[in-house]
Design a protein around this motif. Structure first.
Motif, PDB file in Angstrom:
ATOM      1  N   GLY A   1       0.778  -1.233   0.000  1.00 25.17           N
ATOM      2  CA  GLY A   1       0.000   0.000   0.000  1.00 25.17           C
ATOM      3  C   GLY A   1       0.804   1.274   0.000  1.00 25.17           C
ATOM      4  N   VAL A   2       2.119   1.199  -0.275  1.00 26.88           N
ATOM      5  CA  VAL A   2       2.925   2.413  -0.340  1.00 26.88           C
ATOM      6  C   VAL A   2       3.152   2.759  -1.804  1.00 26.88           C
ATOM      7  N   ASN A   3       3.443   4.025  -2.044  1.00 24.75           N
ATOM      8  CA  ASN A   3       3.754   4.481  -3.393  1.00 24.75           C
ATOM      9  C   ASN A   3       5.251   4.297  -3.658  1.00 24.75           C
ATOM     10  N   SER A   4       5.578   4.263  -4.923  1.00 26.44           N
ATOM     11  CA  SER A   4       6.996   4.112  -5.284  1.00 26.44           C
ATOM     12  C   SER A   4       7.311   4.975  -6.497  1.00 26.44           C
ATOM     13  N   ALA A   5       8.547   5.391  -6.556  1.00 23.85           N
ATOM     14  CA  ALA A   5       9.047   6.173  -7.688  1.00 23.85           C
ATOM     15  C   ALA A   5      10.423   5.613  -8.080  1.00 23.85           C
ATOM     16  N   VAL A   6      10.641   5.382  -9.377  1.00 23.36           N
ATOM     17  CA  VAL A   6      11.883   4.793  -9.892  1.00 23.36           C
ATOM     18  C   VAL A   6      12.641   5.857 -10.678  1.00 23.36           C
ATOM     19  N   TYR A   7      13.885   6.047 -10.329  1.00 22.65           N
ATOM     20  CA  TYR A   7      14.741   7.025 -10.994  1.00 22.65           C
ATOM     21  C   TYR A   7      16.005   6.311 -11.529  1.00 22.65           C
ATOM     22  N   PRO A   8      16.447   6.625 -12.755  1.00 18.43           N
ATOM     23  CA  PRO A   8      17.695   6.033 -13.274  1.00 18.43           C
ATOM     24  C   PRO A   8      18.926   6.707 -12.662  1.00 18.43           C
ATOM     25  N   VAL A   9      19.950   5.896 -12.495  1.00 16.96           N
ATOM     26  CA  VAL A   9      21.231   6.410 -12.011  1.00 16.96           C
ATOM     27  C   VAL A   9      22.169   6.518 -13.210  1.00 16.96           C
ATOM     28  N   ILE A  10      22.576   7.725 -13.511  1.00 16.28           N
ATOM     29  CA  ILE A  10      23.381   7.978 -14.711  1.00 16.28           C
ATOM     30  C   ILE A  10      24.771   8.434 -14.271  1.00 16.28           C
ATOM     31  N   ARG A  11      25.792   7.715 -14.744  1.00 16.40           N
ATOM     32  CA  ARG A  11      27.188   8.091 -14.485  1.00 16.40           C
ATOM     33  C   ARG A  11      27.935   8.101 -15.807  1.00 16.40           C
ATOM     34  N   ASP A  12      28.586   9.155 -16.050  1.00 12.92           N
ATOM     35  CA  ASP A  12      29.385   9.308 -17.295  1.00 12.92           C
ATOM     36  C   ASP A  12      28.528   9.072 -18.528  1.00 12.92           C
ATOM     37  N   GLY A  13      27.283   9.502 -18.472  1.00 17.84           N
ATOM     38  CA  GLY A  13      26.396   9.384 -19.630  1.00 17.84           C
ATOM     39  C   GLY A  13      25.779   8.020 -19.800  1.00 17.84           C
ATOM     40  N   ASN A  14      26.047   7.080 -18.894  1.00 18.46           N
ATOM     41  CA  ASN A  14      25.492   5.730 -19.004  1.00 18.46           C
ATOM     42  C   ASN A  14      24.578   5.444 -17.812  1.00 18.46           C
ATOM     43  N   VAL A  15      23.521   4.670 -18.057  1.00 15.86           N
ATOM     44  CA  VAL A  15      22.600   4.249 -16.996  1.00 15.86           C
ATOM     45  C   VAL A  15      23.211   3.059 -16.283  1.00 15.86           C
ATOM     46  N   THR A  16      23.610   3.270 -15.021  1.00 18.42           N
ATOM     47  CA  THR A  16      24.233   2.188 -14.256  1.00 18.42           C
ATOM     48  C   THR A  16      23.212   1.377 -13.463  1.00 18.42           C
ATOM     49  N   GLY A  17      22.010   1.877 -13.310  1.00 20.21           N
ATOM     50  CA  GLY A  17      20.971   1.145 -12.585  1.00 20.21           C
ATOM     51  C   GLY A  17      19.779   2.045 -12.293  1.00 20.21           C
ATOM     52  N   TYR A  18      18.910   1.510 -11.409  1.00 22.84           N
ATOM     53  CA  TYR A  18      17.666   2.223 -11.086  1.00 22.84           C
ATOM     54  C   TYR A  18      17.479   2.224  -9.573  1.00 22.84           C
ATOM     55  N   LEU A  19      17.098   3.360  -9.048  1.00 18.96           N
ATOM     56  CA  LEU A  19      16.761   3.487  -7.626  1.00 18.96           C
ATOM     57  C   LEU A  19      15.243   3.616  -7.468  1.00 18.96           C
TER      58      LEU A  19
END
Length: 446
Positions: A113-131
């Motif tokens: 029942g909680v909300n969530s938001a996903v943001y990409p982690v970008i380092r040196d122009g590349n997506v290294t993962g998602y938070l």
């Protein structure tokens, strides 16, 4: 009806304005909360992305997300990291691998029942993962707001429902029957009181119906009495003409000397005296008819308790005595069962009380009780100047008014009617002079 509709409309408009104000406040609170949780997420993102601890990017992001201290956060409850890897689609999901696919789907799905938001982690122009940030909103003010809105809606609908019910079931039916007293006052006794099915005004309509019937019977009795009296007066007027003509004839004969001898004059005088006696008899009939009962009083053959009678008197006259600064004293009594009609008996004491207000000095009115010859006696005493000895025997005559009533409104029938009521209940009403007031006694059978 129009004023009531205006009041109901004003209440509805006020309710809508309050609801709109609460709704507007809710949107403001929601917008502020949206900004607050986003500020927290942006601050955490900045802390995580800018942190340098020498670990590989993928491993560093996961450790930092797991170890981040959330105790000072109001909205964010948990942080998760999903590495991008080498086969990330545009949605962040690698192709193939059932377990991996389930893990990715679980990562992007809300939990508990909680909300969530996903943001990409970008380092040196590349997506290294998602938070992924799990957060909550409406923890305080929004809950109160929802309760307030719900309460306002329920209360507003209830009030509008009550107003509608009062209008349709009470005010509208009363508006229909409210014109009956006016019609009765005009003498229109043909109207019938109409009662609604809810019977909110059952006693009122019943009373109006009884009033209508009483007025109808009273009018009919008055018409019959008037008819009888007119016929009697016409008959007596015709009967008086004969002896009156004879008296005039004998008087003329005596004046013109037709009755010359003493014997004839004596006969003429005797005839005049005889016919004058006949006229006197007719006059007595007229006076007797005029002194008969003026009002046909009906008394119910019932019983009532003395306590109920006294309580009714006190409830009606204690406020009035307080208003005119008159002391009302009610003596001790034993709650006995009396024979008679309590409503009619109250009319008697009502007339006595009104006379006490009108002719007394306003200092004191006393109700005293005692027994006499197996009867209950209620005496009403009021201070003031008593009537004269000559006037006392005539107090209960119809249309009689004492010398102290010249500047007072009235018709001289109150005490007469009161005594007739008591006599019909096999009781009595008497009056007695006191040194500084008047005393009236009501005698009831027990």
């Amino acid at each position: 009806m129009k004023k009531y509709d205006m009041v109901a409309a004003a209440a509805a408009i006020l309710w809508l304005v309050i609801c709109a104000g609460i709704f507007y406040s809710g949107t403001r609170i929601g917008s502020e909360e949206d900004m607050r949780y986003k500020i927290e997420i942006n601050r955490i993102m900045t802390d995580l992305v800018n942190a340098e601890d020498g670990t590989p990017p993928e491993q560093g992001e996961a450790d930092r997300a797991a170890q981040y201290d959330l105790r000072g956060m109001q909205y964010v409850r948990a942080i998760s990291f999903l590495p991008a890897g080498g086969s990330v689609t545009e949605l962040g999901q690698p192709a193939g691998g059932g377990a991996a696919t389930a893990r990715i789907r679980d990562f992007f799905r809300n939990h508990n029942g909680v909300n969530s938001a996903v943001y990409p982690v970008i380092r040196d122009g590349n997506v290294t993962g998602y938070l992924r940030f799990d957060y909550v909103t409406g923890t305080g003010d929004r809950l109160v707001l929802r309760l307030a809105v719900s309460g306002m809606v329920i209360l507003g609908l209830a009030v509008l429902g009550v107003l509608w019910y009062v209008r349709m079931k009470i005010i509208k039916p009363f508006h229909v029957i409210s014109g009956m007293p006016y019609e009765l006052a005009k003498g229109n006794l043909a109207v019938e009181p109409q009662e609604s099915r809810e019977r909110f005004f059952g006693k009122f309509v019943w009373g109006i119906g009884m009033l209508r019937d009483a007025l109808y019977d009273s009018r009919n009795r008055a018409l019959e009495l008037e008819k009888e009296k007119k016929l009697m007066l016409l008959s007596l007027s015709h009967d008086i003409k004969i002896p009156l003509s004879a008296i005039k004839l004998y008087a003329r004969a005596m004046r013109e000397g037709i009755c010359g001898t003493a014997e004839k004059r004596g006969e003429a005088a005797g005839q005049i005296e005889k016919h004058a006696g006949e006229i006197e008899t007719f006059i007595k009939k007229i006076m007797s008819t005029a002194s008969e009962e003026i009002i046909d009083i009906e008394v119910a053959d019932t019983e009532f308790y003395l306590g109920d009678y006294v309580n009714k008197i006190r409830a009606y006259y204690e406020p009035k005595c307080s208003l005119v600064m008159t002391r009302l004293h009610v003596g001790a009594y034993e709650n006995k069962l009396l024979k008679g009609d309590m409503d009619r008996a109250f009319e008697v004491v009502e007339n006595l009380m009104e006379n006490a207000f009108k002719y007394g000095d306003g200092r004191q009115i006393c109700l005293e009780f005692h027994e006499e010859d197996y009867c209950q006696v209620i005496e009403l005493y009021n201070t003031g100047v008593p009537v004269s000895v000559q006037e006392l025997p005539h107090l209960f005559d119809s249309f009689y008014r004492g010398s102290n009533a010249q500047d007072k409104a009235g018709n001289g029938l109150g005490l007469y009617i009161g005594r007739q009521i008591m006599l019909k209940m096999e009781g009595e009403l008497y009056a007695r002079r006191e040194q500084d007031g008047m005393r009236f006694g009501l005698v009831f059978r027990t």
